[in-house]
Design a protein around this motif. Structure first.
Motif, PDB file in Angstrom:
ATOM      1  N   PHE A  31       0.851  -1.184   0.000  1.00  0.00           N
ATOM      2  CA  PHE A  31       0.000   0.000   0.000  1.00  0.00           C
ATOM      3  C   PHE A  31       0.889   1.237   0.000  1.00  0.00           C
ATOM      4  CE2 PHE A  31      -2.410  -3.358   2.007  1.00  0.00           C
ATOM      5  CZ  PHE A  31      -3.680  -3.221   1.489  1.00  0.00           C
ATOM      6  N   VAL A  32       0.342   2.326  -0.587  1.00  0.00           N
ATOM      7  CA  VAL A  32       0.974   3.619  -0.507  1.00  0.00           C
ATOM      8  C   VAL A  32       0.002   4.556   0.196  1.00  0.00           C
ATOM      9  CG1 VAL A  32       0.160   4.234  -2.837  1.00  0.00           C
ATOM     10  CG2 VAL A  32       2.066   5.501  -1.796  1.00  0.00           C
ATOM     11  N   LEU A  33       0.505   5.278   1.198  1.00  0.00           N
ATOM     12  CA  LEU A  33      -0.338   6.170   1.976  1.00  0.00           C
ATOM     13  C   LEU A  33      -0.514   7.478   1.209  1.00  0.00           C
ATOM     14  CD1 LEU A  33       1.182   5.568   5.550  1.00  0.00           C
ATOM     15  CD2 LEU A  33      -0.603   4.299   4.376  1.00  0.00           C
ATOM     16  N   LEU A  34      -1.773   7.801   0.887  1.00  0.00           N
ATOM     17  CA  LEU A  34      -2.069   8.971   0.061  1.00  0.00           C
ATOM     18  C   LEU A  34      -2.227  10.237   0.888  1.00  0.00           C
ATOM     19  CD1 LEU A  34      -4.613   7.294  -2.391  1.00  0.00           C
ATOM     20  CD2 LEU A  34      -2.146   7.640  -2.706  1.00  0.00           C
ATOM     21  N   ASN A  35      -3.043  10.197   1.933  1.00  0.00           N
ATOM     22  CA  ASN A  35      -3.279  11.363   2.781  1.00  0.00           C
ATOM     23  C   ASN A  35      -3.823  10.886   4.107  1.00  0.00           C
ATOM     24  OD1 ASN A  35      -6.183  10.977   2.378  1.00  0.00           O
ATOM     25  ND2 ASN A  35      -5.852  11.903   0.352  1.00  0.00           N
ATOM     26  N   ALA A  36      -4.094  11.833   5.000  1.00  0.00           N
ATOM     27  CA  ALA A  36      -4.611  11.515   6.323  1.00  0.00           C
ATOM     28  C   ALA A  36      -5.642  12.566   6.707  1.00  0.00           C
ATOM     29  CB  ALA A  36      -3.479  11.455   7.336  1.00  0.00           C
ATOM     30  N   ASP A  37      -6.378  12.305   7.771  1.00  0.00           N
ATOM     31  CA  ASP A  37      -7.351  13.287   8.234  1.00  0.00           C
ATOM     32  C   ASP A  37      -6.656  14.384   9.038  1.00  0.00           C
ATOM     33  OD1 ASP A  37      -6.657  11.866  10.442  1.00  0.00           O
ATOM     34  OD2 ASP A  37      -8.686  11.183  10.961  1.00  0.00           O
ATOM     35  N   ASP A  38      -7.405  15.453   9.297  1.00  0.00           N
ATOM     36  CA  ASP A  38      -6.816  16.600   9.994  1.00  0.00           C
ATOM     37  C   ASP A  38      -6.357  16.246  11.402  1.00  0.00           C
ATOM     38  OD1 ASP A  38      -6.337  19.587   9.908  1.00  0.00           O
ATOM     39  OD2 ASP A  38      -7.636  19.437  11.690  1.00  0.00           O
ATOM     40  N   TYR A  39      -7.071  15.353  12.079  1.00  0.00           N
ATOM     41  CA  TYR A  39      -6.686  14.931  13.434  1.00  0.00           C
ATOM     42  C   TYR A  39      -5.315  14.248  13.406  1.00  0.00           C
ATOM     43  CZ  TYR A  39      -6.631  12.198  17.738  1.00  0.00           C
ATOM     44  OH  TYR A  39      -6.273  11.626  18.930  1.00  0.00           O
ATOM     45  N   THR A  40      -5.087  13.432  12.381  1.00  0.00           N
ATOM     46  CA  THR A  40      -3.799  12.730  12.278  1.00  0.00           C
ATOM     47  C   THR A  40      -2.670  13.707  12.001  1.00  0.00           C
ATOM     48  OG1 THR A  40      -4.941  10.765  11.475  1.00  0.00           O
ATOM     49  CG2 THR A  40      -2.570  10.899  11.055  1.00  0.00           C
ATOM     50  N   TYR A  41      -2.938  14.704  11.103  1.00  0.00           N
ATOM     51  CA  TYR A  41      -1.905  15.695  10.809  1.00  0.00           C
ATOM     52  C   TYR A  41      -1.498  16.472  12.063  1.00  0.00           C
ATOM     53  CZ  TYR A  41      -2.423  14.977   5.772  1.00  0.00           C
ATOM     54  OH  TYR A  41      -2.420  14.441   4.508  1.00  0.00           O
ATOM     55  N   ARG A  42      -2.511  16.913  12.821  1.00  0.00           N
ATOM     56  CA  ARG A  42      -2.200  17.690  14.025  1.00  0.00           C
ATOM     57  C   ARG A  42      -1.474  16.842  15.062  1.00  0.00           C
ATOM     58  NH1 ARG A  42      -6.474  18.638  16.492  1.00  0.00           N
ATOM     59  NH2 ARG A  42      -8.151  18.001  15.079  1.00  0.00           N
ATOM     60  N   LEU A  43      -1.857  15.578  15.173  1.00  0.00           N
ATOM     61  CA  LEU A  43      -1.166  14.686  16.108  1.00  0.00           C
ATOM     62  C   LEU A  43       0.298  14.510  15.724  1.00  0.00           C
ATOM     63  CD1 LEU A  43      -1.206  12.608  18.447  1.00  0.00           C
ATOM     64  CD2 LEU A  43      -1.898  10.893  16.759  1.00  0.00           C
ATOM     65  N   MET A  44       0.575  14.341  14.445  1.00  0.00           N
ATOM     66  CA  MET A  44       1.948  14.140  13.999  1.00  0.00           C
ATOM     67  C   MET A  44       2.779  15.408  14.138  1.00  0.00           C
ATOM     68  SD  MET A  44       1.012  11.862  10.628  1.00  0.00           S
ATOM     69  CE  MET A  44       2.694  11.618  10.102  1.00  0.00           C
ATOM     70  N   GLU A  45       2.162  16.588  13.915  1.00  0.00           N
ATOM     71  CA  GLU A  45       2.898  17.840  14.061  1.00  0.00           C
ATOM     72  C   GLU A  45       3.218  18.167  15.506  1.00  0.00           C
ATOM     73  OE1 GLU A  45       0.386  20.612  12.140  1.00  0.00           O
ATOM     74  OE2 GLU A  45       0.807  19.890  10.102  1.00  0.00           O
ATOM     75  N   ASN A  46       2.404  17.679  16.446  1.00  0.00           N
ATOM     76  CA  ASN A  46       2.653  17.936  17.863  1.00  0.00           C
ATOM     77  C   ASN A  46       3.704  16.991  18.450  1.00  0.00           C
ATOM     78  OD1 ASN A  46       0.786  20.042  17.967  1.00  0.00           O
ATOM     79  ND2 ASN A  46      -0.918  18.652  18.446  1.00  0.00           N
ATOM     80  N   GLU A  47       3.968  15.893  17.797  1.00  0.00           N
ATOM     81  CA  GLU A  47       4.971  14.926  18.280  1.00  0.00           C
ATOM     82  C   GLU A  47       6.071  14.816  17.237  1.00  0.00           C
ATOM     83  OE1 GLU A  47       3.345  11.228  19.487  1.00  0.00           O
ATOM     84  OE2 GLU A  47       1.757  12.116  20.718  1.00  0.00           O
ATOM     85  N   GLU A  48       6.948  15.816  17.223  1.00  0.00           N
ATOM     86  CA  GLU A  48       7.995  15.880  16.203  1.00  0.00           C
ATOM     87  C   GLU A  48       9.055  14.793  16.390  1.00  0.00           C
ATOM     88  OE1 GLU A  48       9.634  19.753  16.258  1.00  0.00           O
ATOM     89  OE2 GLU A  48       7.827  20.740  15.475  1.00  0.00           O
ATOM     90  N   VAL A  49       9.240  14.309  17.632  1.00  0.00           N
ATOM     91  CA  VAL A  49      10.250  13.275  17.865  1.00  0.00           C
ATOM     92  C   VAL A  49       9.808  11.961  17.246  1.00  0.00           C
ATOM     93  CG1 VAL A  49      11.524  11.988  19.624  1.00  0.00           C
ATOM     94  CG2 VAL A  49      11.022  14.409  19.976  1.00  0.00           C
ATOM     95  N   THR A  50       8.543  11.619  17.414  1.00  0.00           N
ATOM     96  CA  THR A  50       8.031  10.367  16.863  1.00  0.00           C
ATOM     97  C   THR A  50       7.846  10.465  15.357  1.00  0.00           C
ATOM     98  OG1 THR A  50       6.882   9.999  18.958  1.00  0.00           O
ATOM     99  CG2 THR A  50       6.219   8.638  17.113  1.00  0.00           C
ATOM    100  N   PHE A  51       7.434  11.638  14.876  1.00  0.00           N
ATOM    101  CA  PHE A  51       7.169  11.838  13.451  1.00  0.00           C
ATOM    102  C   PHE A  51       8.113  12.930  12.932  1.00  0.00           C
ATOM    103  CE2 PHE A  51       3.258  10.641  15.627  1.00  0.00           C
ATOM    104  CZ  PHE A  51       2.922   9.468  14.958  1.00  0.00           C
ATOM    105  N   PRO A  52       9.339  12.602  12.575  1.00  0.00           N
ATOM    106  CA  PRO A  52      10.299  13.631  12.153  1.00  0.00           C
ATOM    107  C   PRO A  52       9.910  14.315  10.841  1.00  0.00           C
ATOM    108  CG  PRO A  52      11.204  11.445  11.802  1.00  0.00           C
ATOM    109  CD  PRO A  52       9.936  11.250  12.574  1.00  0.00           C
ATOM    110  N   PHE A  53       9.155  13.634   9.947  1.00  0.00           N
ATOM    111  CA  PHE A  53       8.773  14.261   8.679  1.00  0.00           C
ATOM    112  C   PHE A  53       7.665  15.289   8.869  1.00  0.00           C
ATOM    113  CE2 PHE A  53      10.240  10.063   6.787  1.00  0.00           C
ATOM    114  CZ  PHE A  53      11.497  10.561   6.519  1.00  0.00           C
ATOM    115  N   SER A  54       7.065  15.341  10.042  1.00  0.00           N
ATOM    116  CA  SER A  54       6.051  16.360  10.343  1.00  0.00           C
ATOM    117  C   SER A  54       6.619  17.487  11.189  1.00  0.00           C
ATOM    118  CB  SER A  54       4.864  15.710  11.070  1.00  0.00           C
ATOM    119  OG  SER A  54       4.234  14.746  10.257  1.00  0.00           O
TER     120      SER A  54
END
Length: 562
Positions: A452-475
């Motif tokens: 599978f290739v991940l196309l996009n995510a919902d707004d809740y997922t984006y905000r979660l990833m941006e708030n946890e920069e250590v776990t999600f370095p690409f965000s």
């Protein structure tokens, strides 16, 4: 007076009669007699005072005479006539007489000179009555004295054995003169000893093994002592010594068959002094023979090295005690997961015995991340035409790192939607589990033989990833700004020379700009950048906002498009 008495000895092969010598003292003042038994060394018999000083009645004297009594009860009373008792006097102790004292026959054989003069002058004894007579011969006492003479170490007596060292010490403490041979070496060296680590490799024999010993060479008397080095659980008896302290013969005599005779000195005479090992024969790497055992001197202590250095001899470096062998590595073979139950339960049953405990869980993570679910739209990558329009929703549960896949139904597609994959842990191709850091837009994941290739995510997922920069370095906006700062000059030149518009760009134009200047952002990083620039969702952002963000201004102010 000197006297003796005899007694029979039963159940003994060494003697039939035993002779006891005594000294009889007669006190003229009151006629009392005292008998002292002469002590014999190592006889094993209690000796000393045989009869305390008292008057001794002759055998058969002292008969009781019964006389009628006058008691008021009318009975009769008996009494002993003490006047009728006869006691031994000095005239009964003439030399040659035999007197009976308490059922023992004492033969009087001699007296001292003062007694002889007294009885001759006062009692008129003749010369024959005071002539000395010999004691009877006691063969057992003579054999015992000869044995003790050999054991006592008297000069000129070949005892055929070495006197015990403790006996020599005790005799010297009591004042006996001892030999001063080798005393100079003792005063010079004392108890100093050379210490070597010895290896005996006996693996050529059946059930042979490598054994380790400590060799001590005492400089005072050139003796050697060898002690085994015991290890835990080596399966050997805890023998204290291999060789007690003694001189060690070299035993290099060659027999008739050109074979070393290690028994060359056992049955014959002792070897000469030159045939014993000395400190000069001991070197690191040297092989010595210890009664048929070939041992190698491998190591020594600091004192030993200093001793050889004082003699002008430099010893070699220490050798390895144990041969270098490659350790055998045993790897536990974990059987593949068979699909029954969870993989943690299967691993517990393979490693934790018959009744394994339940798998441990990260309770803190389950408490903090309970209900936190990331959702991504995904596309199935394969060559089938009918799967090109299929879309999937991949759910990632943060509390326990499990993944579930659902497929929304599409009308007239011929595919029934619903659950595509139940919630479970999934592994990568390298065997590690998928984690939260692997879930980002643009990443290709491989689940159950499906890519599978991940196309996009919902707004809740984006905000979660941006708030946890250590776990999600690409965000991480910090990393994106760092890349923008490095390309600030090319970014300004691009907007000046390449772009012709109203001063704003949309998503596609910004993506083309990033590709042109070589910014090197992946899909997830570009989405993070665009979400920061277009916070109000207008679809277009101005050049000024992008330049301010690249210049390092406050991202809160730079991210708002006025």
């Amino acid at each position: 007076f000197n006297a003796y008495y005899e007694e029979n000895v039963f159940q003994s092969a060494l003697e039939v009669r035993r002779v006891h010598t005594c000294e009889i003292y007669f006190y003229v003042e009151d006629g009392t007699i005292e008998i002292i038994q002469t002590k014999q060394e190592n006889s094993g018999i209690p000796q000393g005072v045989f009869l305390r000083r008292s008057r001794v009645a002759k055998a058969g004297s002292g008969a009781a005479v019964v006389t009628p009594g006058t008691a008021g009860s009318g009975g009769a009373a008996s009494s002993v006539d003490l006047a009728a008792t006869e006691y031994y006097s000095i005239d009964d102790l003439k030399i040659g007489n035999v007197v009976t004292i308490y059922s023992r026959l004492f033969h009087i054989v001699n007296c001292n000179e003062s007694t002889r003069e007294y009885v001759t002058r006062e009692h008129g004894w003749t010369a024959e009555e005071v002539a000395a007579r010999p004691f009877p011969r006691d063969m057992f006492a003579e054999a015992n004295r000869e044995k003790m003479r050999r054991e006592s170490g008297k000069p000129g007596v070949d005892r055929k054995r070495k006197m015990h060292e403790l006996k020599e010490v005790m005799e010297s403490m009591l004042g006996k003169q001892t030999s001063t041979t080798d005393r100079g070496m003792f005063l010079e060296c004392g108890q100093s000893a050379l210490c070597f680590d010895v290896v005996w490799d006996d693996r050529e024999r059946l059930y042979g093994d490598i054994q380790f010993f400590k060799l001590f060479y005492y400089l005072a008397d050139d003796t050697i002592e060898i002690l085994p080095v015991h290890k835990k659980n080596n399966g050997r008896d805890q023998f204290p010594k291999l060789l007690k302290r003694s001189k060690l013969p070299k035993c290099h005599h060659i027999g008739s068959n050109n074979v070393t005779d290690h028994n060359c000195y056992r049955a014959g005479t002792p070897p000469p002094a030159s045939e014993y090992y000395t400190w000069d024969d001991l070197r690191i790497g040297t092989t010595i023979t210890v009664f048929g055992r070939s041992m190698v001197l491998a190591r020594c202590d600091l004192f030993t090295r200093q001793h050889y250095a004082s003699k002008g001899i430099q010893l070699k470096c220490d050798m390895a005690l144990e041969p270098e062998e490659e350790p055998v590595v045993f790897e536990r073979q974990i059987p593949p997961y068979n699909g029954f139950g969870s993989e943690e339960d299967s691993l517990r049953s393979c490693t934790r015995g018959i009744n394994p405990p339940p798998p441990k869980k990260d309770l803190a993570k389950m408490r903090d991340k309970q209900g936190v679910i990331m959702r991504f739209n995904a596309h199935l990558l394969n060559d089938k035409t009918q799967d090109h329009k299929r879309r999937f929703v991949i759910q990632y549960f943060m509390e326990d790192d499990t993944i579930a896949i659902r497929e929304p139904p599409i009308r007239n597609s011929g595919v029934m939607g619903g659950n595509f994959l139940r919630r479970q842990h999934l592994k990568k191709t390298d065997g590690t589990r998928y984690g939260a850091g692997d879930m980002y837009v643009g990443n290709k994941v491989f689940f159950m033989s499906h890519q599978f290739v991940l196309l996009n995510a919902d707004d809740y997922t984006y905000r979660l990833m941006e708030n946890e920069e250590v776990t999600f370095p690409f965000s991480s906006l910090t990393l994106v700004r760092k890349k923008l700062r490095e390309k600030e000059v090319p970014l300004r030149h691009y907007f000046v020379s390449e772009y012709r518009g109203d001063g704003t760009v949309d998503v596609d134009e910004l993506k083309k700009c990033c590709q042109t200047i070589g910014l090197g952002l992946n899909e997830m990083q570009f989405i993070t950048l665009w979400r920061r620039l277009d916070r109000r969702g207008k679809g277009r952002v101005s050049f000024k906002t992008i330049i301010n963000l690249a210049a390092g201004e406050n991202p809160m102010s730079a991210g708002v498009d006025d």
